[in-house]
Scaffold this active site. Sequence first.
Site, PDB file in Angstrom:
ATOM      1  N   ARG A   1      15.607 -71.632 -39.400  1.00 50.33           N
ATOM      2  CA  ARG A   1      15.262 -70.765 -40.714  1.00 50.33           C
ATOM      3  C   ARG A   1      17.122 -70.907 -41.168  1.00 50.33           C
ATOM      4  NH1 ARG A   1      12.846 -64.994 -41.858  1.00 50.33           N
ATOM      5  NH2 ARG A   1      11.226 -66.622 -41.355  1.00 50.33           N
TER       6      ARG A   1
ATOM      7  N   LYS B   1       4.283 -62.606 -30.258  1.00 52.93           N
ATOM      8  CA  LYS B   1       3.368 -63.596 -31.271  1.00 52.93           C
ATOM      9  C   LYS B   1       3.215 -64.655 -29.846  1.00 52.93           C
ATOM     10  CE  LYS B   1       4.730 -65.455 -34.642  1.00 52.93           C
ATOM     11  NZ  LYS B   1       5.115 -66.217 -35.737  1.00 52.93           N
TER      12      LYS B   1
ATOM     13  N   LYS C   1      14.728 -68.096 -31.459  1.00 57.54           N
ATOM     14  CA  LYS C   1      14.219 -68.161 -33.113  1.00 57.54           C
ATOM     15  C   LYS C   1      16.183 -68.938 -32.789  1.00 57.54           C
ATOM     16  CE  LYS C   1      12.210 -68.018 -36.868  1.00 57.54           C
ATOM     17  NZ  LYS C   1      10.559 -68.153 -36.465  1.00 57.54           N
TER      18      LYS C   1
ATOM     19  N   ASP D   1      11.207 -73.947 -39.520  1.00 67.78           N
ATOM     20  CA  ASP D   1      10.838 -72.418 -40.115  1.00 67.78           C
ATOM     21  C   ASP D   1      10.821 -72.636 -42.000  1.00 67.78           C
ATOM     22  OD1 ASP D   1      10.454 -69.396 -38.957  1.00 67.78           O
ATOM     23  OD2 ASP D   1      11.948 -68.990 -40.319  1.00 67.78           O
TER      24      ASP D   1
ATOM     25  N   ALA E   1       6.037 -63.724 -47.789  1.00 69.28           N
ATOM     26  CA  ALA E   1       8.071 -64.778 -48.100  1.00 69.28           C
ATOM     27  C   ALA E   1       8.367 -64.050 -46.723  1.00 69.28           C
ATOM     28  CB  ALA E   1       7.836 -63.760 -48.681  1.00 69.28           C
TER      29      ALA E   1
ATOM     30  N   ALA F   1       1.470 -63.712 -43.410  1.00 69.99           N
ATOM     31  CA  ALA F   1       2.523 -64.287 -42.400  1.00 69.99           C
ATOM     32  C   ALA F   1       3.666 -63.904 -42.734  1.00 69.99           C
ATOM     33  CB  ALA F   1       2.349 -66.317 -43.568  1.00 69.99           C
TER      34      ALA F   1
ATOM     35  N   ASN G   1       7.125 -62.770 -40.654  1.00 69.01           N
ATOM     36  CA  ASN G   1       7.650 -62.152 -39.890  1.00 69.01           C
ATOM     37  C   ASN G   1       8.324 -60.412 -40.350  1.00 69.01           C
ATOM     38  OD1 ASN G   1       6.920 -64.288 -37.528  1.00 69.01           O
ATOM     39  ND2 ASN G   1       8.410 -65.610 -38.690  1.00 69.01           N
TER      40      ASN G   1
END
Length: 359
Positions: free
Chosen positions: A54, A78, A90, A125, A244, A265, A267
């Site tokens: 991200r 997930k 991540k 991402d 978002a 969608a 997270n």
Amino acid sequence: MTVTASPDLVFERSDELGTAGHEQVVFCRDAATGLRAIIAIHDTRLGPALGGTRFYPYAGESEALTDVLRLSQGMTHKAAAAGIALGGGKAVIIGDPATLKTPELLRAYGAFVNSLGGRYITAGDVGTNADDLDIVATATAHITGTNHGSGDSGFSTAYGVFVAMKAAAEHRWGTNGLRGHRVGVEGVGKVGSHLVGLLLEEGAVVAAVDASQAALARLAALYPDVEVPDSVVDADIDIYAPCALGATLTSSSVAALRAAIVCGAANNQLLDTSVALLLQGRGITWVPDFVANAGGLIQVHGELVQRTKEEVLAGVADIAVTVRKILDLSRTTGRLPSDVTADIVEARLAGADVQEVRS
């Protein structure tokens, strides 16, 4: 002397992440390119940690750290919920991608990913796309979702949310599912815009909001009949689809929510776990985000194990089966959908034979 734990920490935080059990957190800096990144590996019991990168203009390092810890934990859940042989990880890059992103920065970031020796596999991402990943891939092979691989996962993620939402609607209202129901989509980027298209094809009525006027203009060009209110959280809708950034479900937003179902969608949709109780108290069906939005993960995992596009799409469609199981158990036991899902996740993490799972 008494030391009070701070949310700025990793292992001794004062919030719920303090007991999340992250295995490794890596802070990365490259002065020449301005790169400041954090890579978090949450759990590798089922396989190497996979999660997107991200690129976002966080207010500061503390905010970025909290986000990457939450997101990496969500990736563990997930993968486990989807029955995928991967762990959770991540990465976040701190800064505005519109001004800071350069090929040199992306290559420097790729070198940090490579230094982890495959414990972390990166992907796209918010703020990164397949073109960016092509550049990162010049510095590491531990990557998926490039243009030379399965590409952007936006549609797969949207399709997973769509089948999850349809399953929840059928569970709540019967066989007509989404047809004729009003859906408020919050965020119409590379996932939300695909979701809008799928919903309209299904016969739903869609309202959409986004902080980006450019994103709304692109959506209007594609789907001119979509309504654009000031907000969808408190709008007269049947389903709220947060697509978002996370933490939009708080005590105040749940109190204002008029929808009967939440499925999207984004997270980490809940500000904290207590919000799940608030949703249940108001009779609102919440599909846990890490179940509904697993389509992108299923796609990039399919790339790693060389599945065909048809096999990947079938795997994404199976999200509906998982949602039905969770909601049926929740109805019969009276337990929260998040608690039912947590049991599934923990069972897979605790009981997995790693060699068997990876085969």
